[in-house]
Design an enzyme around this catalytic site. Structure first.
Site, PDB file in Angstrom:
ATOM      1  N   TYR A 155       0.839  -1.199   0.000  1.00  0.00           N
ATOM      2  CA  TYR A 155       0.000   0.000   0.000  1.00  0.00           C
ATOM      3  C   TYR A 155       0.875   1.251   0.000  1.00  0.00           C
ATOM      4  CZ  TYR A 155      -4.319   2.583   1.072  1.00  0.00           C
ATOM      5  OH  TYR A 155      -5.417   3.410   1.026  1.00  0.00           O
TER       6      TYR A 155
ATOM      7  N   TYR B  90      -5.785   5.351  -7.163  1.00  0.00           N
ATOM      8  CA  TYR B  90      -6.009   5.273  -5.722  1.00  0.00           C
ATOM      9  C   TYR B  90      -7.416   4.731  -5.499  1.00  0.00           C
ATOM     10  CZ  TYR B  90      -6.761   6.809  -0.887  1.00  0.00           C
ATOM     11  OH  TYR B  90      -7.044   6.855   0.447  1.00  0.00           O
TER      12      TYR B  90
END
Length: 388
Positions: free
Chosen positions: A297, A341
């Site tokens: 991430y 995103y």
């Protein structure tokens, strides 16, 4: 430190389908429609129909309720529905929740989804706006009056300490940005397709919150992503090769807050990811040397470095050199810095493609992929493996 033993979830469920909308800066449609498009695409990928679904999992932050998505997709009865808190920290945990339901016989086919207009609608990077009073908000009250108003500013505190503790400069973060954008440049689905960057580009980008520059920060995206989870046995009968859920874990560390855990003894690590790492290694029977691809991430570059260290791929302060040397294929879709995103859900999809052998940046022979969810918050992770 957690003293938990190996859990029994590993190998009992698999991801059988993935689907997404296009990734854009202005979708021109509602978040519900984005969710439905992604769910239908994932079901089609798996060779299933909406009527086959009896479970749904999403994020507490999602604006499209499970029952509304079920109705809009043409699903029937649901026997399981669940939501996971803490923003991007929920990504891998949605899959864990689905796998738990499948393993327990509570549901047979569970779809995990996330959809938002994060660029054209509510922009998370804009910082804290009006909030209803809550116990959770008290922690923010210790930081906001001093100008720490945005996620970038919260991460900058830990990033600055990391550089100081290890005698590094902000160039250390640039290696992550360069690698992500290299993969995004060859991924047609990525927003930054065809646009790689150099360390010089990183160093020339404007400050956002020192020591973070613009190219240290993920983009803002409109889009949706969905994943279909079912039993391994059923997945083997479907359209695509299954991505076996070899391990799934959630983690919250000591003195945990949402992005502002500044009162810990050490700001140079991510204890919540350490909890996840230990459980993933215990359950999967793997270690860093067994992982072929890392999908970590990357809302902010410094936390990618800290994750590599928490998982034991390298020692403390060694992650910048580890990334620069490309010792592990990292974020082969371009990550949230380069592709989109989507609160980490697109990273899970890329891990599935790597296991299937269908990624546009395929790593030859990839059979085990580590995936992580949002950092700085209570988080989660997965080890996905090829069947057999």
């Amino acid at each position: 430190m957690s003293a938990r033993a190996r859990d029994s979830l590993g190998g009992r469920a698999a991801i059988a389908g993935i689907g997404a909308t296009e990734f854009s800066k202005d979708s021109g449609r509602s978040e519900l429609r984005l969710a439905v498009e992604a769910v239908r695409a994932a079901l089609d990928d798996a060779g299933l129909a909406p009527a086959d679904v009896d479970g749904l999992v999403t994020f507490t932050m999602d604006t499209s309720p499970e029952i509304t998505v079920a109705q809009a997709c043409g699903m029937g009865e649901l026997s399981f529905f669940s939501r996971v808190h803490y923003g991007g920290g929920a990504a891998c945990a949605t899959v864990q929740q689905a796998a738990l339901a499948v393993a327990a016989g509570v549901a047979e086919v569970v779809v995990c989804y996330r959809a938002f207009n994060e660029r054209s609608g509510r922009r998370f990077g804009a910082g804290v706006r009006h909030r209803e009073p809550s116990a959770e908000g008290v922690a923010l009250g210790w930081a906001l009056p001093f100008g720490l108003l945005t996620p970038a500013s919260w991460v900058a505190m830990a990033a600055q300490r990391y550089l100081h503790a290890h005698g590094l400069t902000p160039e250390a973060f640039g290696h992550v940005a360069v690698v992500d954008r290299k993969y995004a440049a060859t991924n047609p689905a990525a927003w930054f397709h065809g646009r790689p960057i150099t360390l010089a580009d990183h160093a020339a980008s404007r400050w956002i919150a020192e020591p973070l520059r613009l190219l240290d920060c993920c983009q803002e995206t409109d889009g949706g992503q969905a994943l279909v989870v079912t039993s391994l046995e059923r997945a083997r009968e479907l359209r695509r090769p299954p991505a076996v859920i070899a391990a799934a874990a959630q983690g919250s560390g000591r003195a945990q807050e949402q992005m502002t855990s500044f009162y810990r003894d050490d700001l140079t690590g991510l204890p919540e990811m350490g909890v996840v790492a230990r459980q993933l290694w215990r359950t999967s029977g793997c270690g860093p040397a067994d992982i072929d691809v890392g999908i970590l991430y990357d809302h902010f570059t410094p936390f990618v470095l800290m994750q590599l260290e928490e998982f034991g791929f390298c020692g403390k302060g060694e992650a910048p050199d580890f990334v620069a040397a490309e010792r592990l294929p990292l974020n082969t879709h371009g990550g949230q810095l380069g592709e989109a995103y989507l609160h980490g859900m697109n990273g899970v999809a890329e891990a599935v493609r790597q296991v299937r052998g269908t990624s546009v940046n395929q790593v030859p022979g990839a059979s085990r992929v580590l995936v992580t969810a949002g950092t700085g918050v209570p988080t989660s992770g997965l080890v996905l493996a090829a069947d057999g």
